[in-house]
Design an enzyme around this catalytic site. Structure first.
Site, PDB file in Angstrom:
ATOM      1  N   LYS A 170       5.132   5.991  11.454  1.00  0.00           N
ATOM      2  CA  LYS A 170       4.063   6.368  10.529  1.00  0.00           C
ATOM      3  C   LYS A 170       3.755   7.850  10.724  1.00  0.00           C
ATOM      4  O   LYS A 170       4.297   8.508  11.606  1.00  0.00           O
ATOM      5  CB  LYS A 170       2.789   5.553  10.773  1.00  0.00           C
ATOM      6  CG  LYS A 170       2.965   4.044  10.780  1.00  0.00           C
ATOM      7  CD  LYS A 170       3.321   3.475   9.430  1.00  0.00           C
ATOM      8  CE  LYS A 170       3.482   1.957   9.502  1.00  0.00           C
ATOM      9  NZ  LYS A 170       4.032   1.395   8.241  1.00  0.00           N
ATOM     10  N   SER A 212       7.752   1.786   3.990  1.00  0.00           N
ATOM     11  CA  SER A 212       6.400   2.291   4.238  1.00  0.00           C
ATOM     12  C   SER A 212       6.306   3.813   4.299  1.00  0.00           C
ATOM     13  O   SER A 212       5.218   4.363   4.175  1.00  0.00           O
ATOM     14  CB  SER A 212       5.844   1.693   5.528  1.00  0.00           C
ATOM     15  OG  SER A 212       6.524   2.212   6.654  1.00  0.00           O
TER      16      SER A 212
END
Length: 258
Positions: free
Chosen positions: A139, A61
């Site tokens: 993230k 990701s």
């Protein structure tokens, strides 16, 4: 011949000398080893709890900034925990956080069903040799409390408070074409999402690999509208420690041009 009191004082006392030598004898290494181990474990616990910890990147990701994939050796990153004790995460920071409840649907505990082994795993987690039994995610911060985030402008860029972000780290994203595939065409681009105003005390996060990241966009229907409470943030990723070929500092670019 009778000894004088002075002579008796000068004469060495064999028993006293032997006792002194016994007292000065260095302590056995094996007797000190348990104390050294205990001190090391306590220091490790304090460092990992309050200063910094190493985390493994398990997914794609955050490619290409952070490397990770199923069945491969992912990056190991150093996450420091001091900065956010004196301030909140800023746009551009890479953060590790505990997933809110709605983010945990695919999380599977790695703890053993055996109570003894599970107890050992919990102890190992405290000193940093076993991963925490929680859904820790990594993230990038895109927007903070009070800001409105959406996508996209005419060039396919994410907007915060109506201004496009400068995101040089993005190399993988959904296709976008202002004529054939945008947010206004019949066939919408996968980049597009409606405006979300971030609640105070929360952050909006996205993976650098925009086409393969279950981030805030994926959770917009939850109680936080896809955002993450700042209280869930564990720390800021600052360094890739392993493998040696990828070792380096992780930067926090000024993506909002402040």
């Amino acid at each position: 011949m009778t000894q004088s009191p002075q002579d008796q004082t000068d004469e060495p006392d064999d028993e006293s000398s032997q006792k002194t030598r016994r007292e000065r004898k260095p302590r056995s290494f094996w007797r000190e080893l348990p104390i050294l181990i205990l001190v090391a474990l306590v220091l490790s616990f304090l460092l990992q709890t309050f200063v910094a910890r190493v985390y493994l990147i398990p997914s794609e990701s955050m490619e290409p900034t952070l490397h990770g994939c199923a069945g491969c050796t992912g990056d190991r990153i150093v996450v420091e925990k001091i900065s956010y004790r004196f301030g909140d995460p800023k746009p551009g920071d890479i953060v590790v956080f505990r997933g809110p409840d709605s983010w945990n649907d695919e999380f599977v505990s790695q703890r053993s069903d055996n109570s003894v082994i599970r107890g050992a795993q919990e102890v190992g987690s405290l000193i940093g040799v076993v991963a925490p039994d929680e859904n820790d995610l990594v993230k990038r911060v895109i927007a903070t409390g009070g800001q409105t985030v959406e996508c996209c402008d005419a060039e396919g860029r994410v907007l915060v408070d109506g201004k496009p972000l400068d995101e040089p780290y993005i190399q993988m994203d959904f296709p976008f074409d202002p004529v054939t595939m945008s947010c206004d065409t019949e066939l919408k681009s996968g980049r597009c999402f409606d405006p979300v105003t971030v609640p105070e005390g929360n952050i909006w996060v996205m993976g650098d690999n925009r086409s393969n990241s279950r981030d805030s966009r994926y959770h917009v229907t939850d109680e936080y509208s896809g955002t993450v409470p700042v209280d869930n943030v564990i720390g800021k990723a600052v360094f890739i420690a392993l493998p040696p070929s990828r070792t380096g500092i992780l930067h926090s670019p000024d993506i909002q041009g402040r």
